[in-house]
Design a protein around this motif. Structure first.
Motif, PDB file in Angstrom:
ATOM      1  N   ARG A 192       0.846  -1.183   0.000  1.00 51.79           N
ATOM      2  CA  ARG A 192       0.000   0.000   0.000  1.00 51.79           C
ATOM      3  C   ARG A 192       0.889   1.244   0.000  1.00 51.79           C
ATOM      4  NH1 ARG A 192      -3.059  -0.426   5.672  1.00 51.79           N
ATOM      5  NH2 ARG A 192      -3.227  -2.585   4.969  1.00 51.79           N
ATOM      6  N   MET A 295     -12.847  -0.121   1.122  1.00 53.51           N
ATOM      7  CA  MET A 295     -11.423  -0.416   1.264  1.00 53.51           C
ATOM      8  C   MET A 295     -10.588   0.848   1.150  1.00 53.51           C
ATOM      9  SD  MET A 295      -9.036  -3.094  -0.821  1.00 53.51           S
ATOM     10  CE  MET A 295      -8.920  -1.990  -2.206  1.00 53.51           C
ATOM     11  N   ARG A 296     -11.033   1.789   0.342  1.00 52.24           N
ATOM     12  CA  ARG A 296     -10.316   3.058   0.236  1.00 52.24           C
ATOM     13  C   ARG A 296     -10.325   3.798   1.574  1.00 52.24           C
ATOM     14  NH1 ARG A 296     -13.481   7.232  -3.144  1.00 52.24           N
ATOM     15  NH2 ARG A 296     -14.693   7.153  -1.228  1.00 52.24           N
ATOM     16  N   GLU A 297     -11.436   3.741   2.279  1.00 56.61           N
ATOM     17  CA  GLU A 297     -11.542   4.463   3.544  1.00 56.61           C
ATOM     18  C   GLU A 297     -10.785   3.761   4.666  1.00 56.61           C
ATOM     19  OE1 GLU A 297     -12.778   7.395   3.675  1.00 56.61           O
ATOM     20  OE2 GLU A 297     -13.461   7.352   1.592  1.00 56.61           O
ATOM     21  N   ASP A 298     -10.910   2.428   4.771  1.00 59.61           N
ATOM     22  CA  ASP A 298     -10.252   1.719   5.881  1.00 59.61           C
ATOM     23  C   ASP A 298     -10.202   0.226   5.556  1.00 59.61           C
ATOM     24  OD1 ASP A 298      -9.366   0.622   8.289  1.00 59.61           O
ATOM     25  OD2 ASP A 298     -10.345   2.187   9.460  1.00 59.61           O
ATOM     26  N   GLU A 299      -9.003  -0.246   5.197  1.00 54.77           N
ATOM     27  CA  GLU A 299      -8.848  -1.660   4.837  1.00 54.77           C
ATOM     28  C   GLU A 299      -9.026  -2.572   6.049  1.00 54.77           C
ATOM     29  OE1 GLU A 299      -5.484  -4.617   2.837  1.00 54.77           O
ATOM     30  OE2 GLU A 299      -5.376  -2.439   2.526  1.00 54.77           O
ATOM     31  N   ILE A 300      -8.573  -2.136   7.216  1.00 51.29           N
ATOM     32  CA  ILE A 300      -8.700  -2.959   8.430  1.00 51.29           C
ATOM     33  C   ILE A 300     -10.164  -3.147   8.791  1.00 51.29           C
ATOM     34  CG2 ILE A 300      -8.140  -3.076  10.889  1.00 51.29           C
ATOM     35  CD1 ILE A 300      -5.603  -1.542  10.271  1.00 51.29           C
ATOM     36  N   ALA A 301     -10.951  -2.084   8.661  1.00 49.97           N
ATOM     37  CA  ALA A 301     -12.381  -2.202   8.939  1.00 49.97           C
ATOM     38  C   ALA A 301     -13.052  -3.150   7.949  1.00 49.97           C
ATOM     39  CB  ALA A 301     -13.028  -0.824   8.877  1.00 49.97           C
ATOM     40  N   CYS A 302     -12.585  -3.144   6.683  1.00 51.47           N
ATOM     41  CA  CYS A 302     -13.134  -4.080   5.686  1.00 51.47           C
ATOM     42  C   CYS A 302     -12.902  -5.521   6.115  1.00 51.47           C
ATOM     43  CB  CYS A 302     -12.488  -3.832   4.328  1.00 51.47           C
ATOM     44  SG  CYS A 302     -13.084  -2.370   3.487  1.00 51.47           S
TER      45      CYS A 302
END
Length: 418
Positions: A192, A295-302
């Motif tokens: 990333r 995924m653009r906003e927060d990959e971990i949350a995804c």
């Protein structure tokens, strides 16, 4: 109130130094030697004016920004524009009017303007494709021109070795670019930011160097010429048809006109752009498009929500590459000749700038930025040697005054009153 005099003075000095080196000095050849020659007095006057402007703006930047924000007319105009934008009927009517004007445009203008319009549409298609990867999925791709080259060379090589027509080559170019996009997706699954940008940059350069060095297959620096032009259901736009074919003007009983082919290429590019817009717009409303944005906003949350980042990244690279492949095959058919020099890194930089300037994820913004990036250099040909300098200056100004882009992406949202 304390003014930032030191910062303003430093900004003005930097402008004078850099501008003096870039604009104030130039190399000229006298015999067998290169000598440094100073620019005209007018150039230094403009440099001084620019430095004074930067000094004043840096000194009163806070007051200027707050003053613009507090202008009632300006605020009311923005609010009124947002209200009109939210009315679906007006938005659809405006879009229909724009599309109708785009179709009528080539019949009431010159050939040079039609060619420029076709070039704009190619960059619009490229910008929309990269907008999937960068704007929606948040994956920084600096090698997007590699997919563009794959699409162009796929059609050119199929036409040269297997006599494949444009429409078959268009589909093959999209499939081949999708395969390359899928293959590129695997090495960058765990990367990333800067590391992702470096890998994609390397991919674009590898493609260009491969095309340049594989002389036996791709022609190397010589490129590939005599690429067949698109036809309209088998009707050719030449003065005389090839064996077993028929010309467009003979079939419809027109007098032969070289503008027929130019207009057809423009309309074909316009149809491809409209199809691209429709497909991407539908995808944005599907769960796939929502997952790109998540995924653009927060990959971990995804990951916490059970989404599969591998699947999301691969689909973004693959689908984005498809539209680059379509644009590449159309570019090859329009030009009739391609070479590796048509797919340098500067092309990736321009396409990425179109996405950033237009607004990450915004389709309307990408279209406006593509028009600006393509048309403005043509209108200011006398500044052609300073094109990259103006290009960088525009990027800096946009990042200062409107970092969200010309037309930021608008999403329906709910705000709780404080």
């Amino acid at each position: 109130m304390r003014l930032p005099i030191k910062s303003a003075l430093f900004s003005a000095i930097v402008v004078l130094i850099l501008g003096g080196l870039i604009l104030g000095l130039r190399l000229t050849q006298q015999g067998t030697q290169l000598t440094v020659v100073g620019a005209e007095t007018e150039t230094f006057v403009w440099l001084a004016a620019g430095a004074i402007t930067i000094f004043i703006y840096s000194l009163f930047r806070a007051q200027i920004s707050s003053g613009i924000a507090n202008i009632p007319r300006f605020t009311g105009l923005v609010n009124r524009f947002e209200q009109v934008r939210d009315i679906k009927a007006l938005r659809l009517a405006f879009m229909a009017l724009i599309i109708l004007g785009a179709f009528i445009f080539p019949f009431y203008t010159s050939r040079s303007h039609i060619d420029l319009g076709t070039l704009v549409l190619i960059y619009v298609m490229l910008g929309l494709g990269l907008n999937i990867v960068v704007g929606l999925a948040g994956l920084l791709d600096l090698g997007y021109v590699g997919f563009y080259a794959v699409g162009a060379y796929t059609y050119a090589l199929l036409a040269m070795y297997f006599s494949v027509g444009f429409w078959t080559g268009l589909a093959a170019a999209g499939v081949m670019a999708a395969i390359f996009g899928f293959l590129l997706g695997f090495p960058v699954l765990r990367l990333r930011g800067d590391y992702l940008a470096i890998v994609t940059l390397g991919f674009g350069e590898i493609i260009r160097i491969l095309l340049n060095n594989w002389t036996e297959f791709t022609g190397g620096p010589r490129g590939i010429g005599n690429i067949p032009k698109p036809t309209l259901f088998g009707l050719e736009f030449n003065r005389r048809a090839s064996e077993g074919a028929q010309t467009f003007h003979d079939y419809f009983g027109f007098a032969y006109n070289t503008n027929h082919r130019v207009i057809f290429l423009y309309l074909l590019a316009l149809v491809l752009v409209l199809i691209t817009l429709f497909v991407i717009n539908r995808m944005m409303r599907m769960p796939l498009g929502r997952s790109w944005e998540a995924m653009r906003e927060d990959e971990i949350a995804c990951r916490a929500l059970g989404m599969n980042p591998t699947h999301i990244k691969l689909t973004a690279f693959t689908i984005g590459a498809i539209f680059a492949g379509f644009a590449g095959s159309f570019f090859a058919a329009r030009q009739g000749f391609i070479s590796p020099e048509s797919f340098t890194f500067i092309e990736s930089a321009i396409i990425l700038a179109i996405v950033v300037l237009g607004g990450m994820g915004s389709q309307v913004g990408v279209i406006l930025a593509a028009i600006a990036m393509t048309v403005l250099p043509e209108l200011a040909r006398e500044f052609n040697e300073y094109r990259m300098l103006l290009f960088g200056l525009m990027m800096v100004l946009m990042m200062i005054w409107r970092p969200q882009g010309l037309v930021p992406m608008h999403r329906p949202h709910v705000e709780l009153k404080s």
